[in-house]
Write an enzyme that holds these catalytic residues in place. Structure first.
Site, PDB file in Angstrom:
ATOM      1  CD  GLU A   1      13.101   7.715  13.949  1.00  0.00           C
ATOM      2  OE1 GLU A   1      13.547   7.479  15.081  1.00  0.00           O
ATOM      3  OE2 GLU A   1      12.251   8.599  13.715  1.00  0.00           O
TER       4      GLU A   1
ATOM      5  CD  GLU B   1      16.204  11.224  18.315  1.00  0.00           C
ATOM      6  OE1 GLU B   1      16.474  10.873  17.143  1.00  0.00           O
ATOM      7  OE2 GLU B   1      15.057  11.436  18.722  1.00  0.00           O
TER       8      GLU B   1
HETATM    9 ZN    ZN Z   1      12.135   8.473  16.307  1.00  0.00          ZN
END
Ligand code: ZN
Length: 404
Positions: free
Chosen positions: A163, A337
Site C-alpha cells: 500500500e 485510507e
Molecule cells: Zn493496509
C-alpha cells in the site's frame, strides 16, 4: 475442518511464499468476517452494501481451503506485487521523475535530506526490518536535536508493504516542509512549534517483496498488543518492525499520529477491536474530519458519511497499531485510507498530492488544539506525570524531559 485448516495456515508461515489479494462475494458479510477472523486471514476492505470483502491469502493452498469452505472467492490481479518487483529491480540512485522511489533511492533520500538540512532534520533509525533494512524516521523541527516543549506528532506509512501511496505522500511532505521552511510562513510556524516525525516506509521488506505482510508473513497491523492486555492477538511473535515502533513510541511522548494505508478512501478512528466507543470519541471524530474535509473525494464518499468511520463499525480487527497507540500510549492515532488502489499509477501521484497536501498539513496543525502546558516541580524541573480528566478514562503522560 476449521481446525485442520488453521493448522495448515500456520504451517504456511514457516515456509513463507508470496501472498496475494482475493475478492470474496459475500451474502452474509458478518458471518464471513467472523469465519475469516477465526482462520486468521487478513481482511483489507469491506464494502457492506455491495457484499464485497477484499482479503489477503498467503498462497494457493489457503485459497483452495477457502473454496472448500464454500467461499465465493477469486484471485485479484496483484498489480502491486508486479510493480514492486519491476520498480526495485532498478538499482539507480538518481531521484526518479514521475515514478515511485525504489528502496535504494528512498534510503538515500532519507539520509541525504538529513545531511542537507542539519538545522531542520535528524535521521532516526527506529530499528531494522526482519531482513535488516533500516526503519527510518526524519524528525523535523527547528531544533531537531533538542527535546523542546512542543507537541510530538508522527506520520507513518506502509505498514502494509503493498500500500504505497502514503509512502510517496510522506516523501512529498518531507520535501515540502524542508524546502519551504523560512519561505512559507505557515510551514515555518508549523516546524517551529512542532516536533514532526515522519516514517514513509514502516515495512520495507514487504515493499520490496510487493506484499502486505513483512518478510516473515506477519500482518504488522494485527501484531500489536491489545488495549485489553492481550499481547499476541494474531498468535504470532512480534515482528522486528512492531518492536521497533513500540520502542520508539515508548521512548517519546507522541500526542497525535496517523498511519497511511490504501484499499479504501476513509479516515478510520479507534477503536478497531470493540464496538464500545473510545473515551475521546468526539475528539477522534473531529481529528478524522480535519483530514477528510480537505480531501474532496474522501469527504464526498458515497460509502462513509463525511469520509470518516469508527474502526469497529466498519469491521472489527485486533492488534492494530492505532488501538495500541490510543489504548496503551498517550498518542491519539488514526488510520488514513487514502486510495482505493493499492498501487496507483505513478502518473497519478501529483493528483493525489493535490488531494492530500492540505489534509496532511491541517491534520498536523490539529496537534495544537486543546489544553496544553507544562507539569513541573515547585523548583521548575519537568515532571513525569500522568494526567486524567474527570469523566474520561484515558490517561496521558507528560514528556519527562520537558514536562509538556
Ligand atoms: Zn493496509
Amino acid at each position: 475442518m476449521k481446525r485442520i485448516f488453521l493448522g495448515l495456515a500456520l504451517a504456511c508461515l514457516a515456509t513463507w511464499a508470496s501472498a496475494y489479494p482475493v475478492l470474496i462475494h459475500s451474502w452474509d458479510v458478518k458471518a464471513d468476517l467472523r469465519q475469516l477472523d477465526e482462520l486468521r486471514i487478513s481482511v483489507d476492505n469491506v464494502n457492506w452494501s455491495h457484499g464485497r470483502i477484499v482479503a489477503d491469502v498467503r498462497d494457493d493452498q489457503v485459497l483452495s481451503a477457502l473454496l472448500d469452505q464454500g467461499f465465493d472467492v477469486a484471485k485479484l490481479p496483484d498489480i502491486a506485487h508486479e510493480n514492486a518487483l519491476r520498480l526495485n529491480s532498478d538499482k539507480s540512485l538518481d531521484a526518479p521523475k514521475d515514478e515511485y522511489y525504489t528502496i535504494d533511492q528512498y534510503n538515500q533520500f532519507m539520509v541525504s535530506t538529513a545531511a542537507q538540512y542539519p538545522n531542520l532534520c535528524t535521521l532516526v533509525q527506529a530499528g531494522s526490518s526482519g531482513q535488516g533494512r533500516p526503519l527510518y524516521f526524519l524528525k523535523i523541527s527547528d531544533n531537531p536535536n533538542l527535546a523542546e516543549a512542543e507537541p510530538e506528532f508522527k506520520y507513518i506509512s506502509s505498514i502494509h508493504g503493498n500500500e504505497v501511496l502514503g509512502y510517496d505522500m510522506c516523501i512529498r511532505l518531507i520535501q515540502l516542509l524542508t524546502s519551504q521552511y523560512g519561505t512559507d510562513t505557515r510551514i515555518t510556524n508549523l516546524v517551529n512549534g512542532t516536533e514532526i516525525w515522519i516514517c514513509p516506509l514502516m515495512n520495507p521488506d514487504g515493499f520490496v517483496l510487493g506484499q502486505r505482510y513483512n518478510a516473515n508473513g506477519i500482518d504488522l497491523n494485527r501484531n500489536f498488543p491489545m488495549p485489553t492486555g492481550e499481547q499476541h492477538p494474531d498468535g504470532n511473535p512480534w515482528g522486528a518492525e512492531t518492536v521497533a515502533m513500540m520502542n520508539l513510541c515508548n521512548a517519546h511522548t507522541f500526542i497525535l499520529a496517523a498511519n497511511f494505508h490504501c484499499g479504501s478512501l476513509v479516515m478510520n478512528y479507534p477503536w478497531d477491536y470493540t464496538y464500545a466507543l473510545a473515551p475521546d470519541d468526539a475528539l477522534l471524530q473531529s481529528a478524522a474530519l480535519t483530514y477528510s474535509i480537505h480531501n474532496t473525494p474522501m469527504y464526498n464518499s458515497s460509502e462513509f458519511e463525511d469520509g470518516i468511520t469508527n474502526g469497529a463499525a466498519w469491521y472489527v480487527i485486533t492488534g492494530s497499531m492505532q488501538d495500541w497507540n490510543y489504548g496503551l500510549t498517550s498518542c491519539t492515532e488514526i488510520t488514513a485510507e487514502i486510495c482505493n488502489d493499492f498501487w496507483p499509477p505513478a502518473s497519478t501521484l501529483p493528483t493525489y498530492w493535490a488531494q492530500n497536501k492540505e489534509s496532511m498539513l491541517s491534520y498536523m496543525e490539529f496537534v495544537h488544539k486543546g489544553i496544553h502546558g507544562l507539569v513541573t516541580s515547585s523548583t521548575g524541573s519537568p515532571l513525569n506525570a500522568s494526567i486524567t480528566i474527570q469523566g474520561n478514562s484515558k490517561t496521558v503522560r507528560t514528556d519527562p524531559e520537558v514536562g509538556d
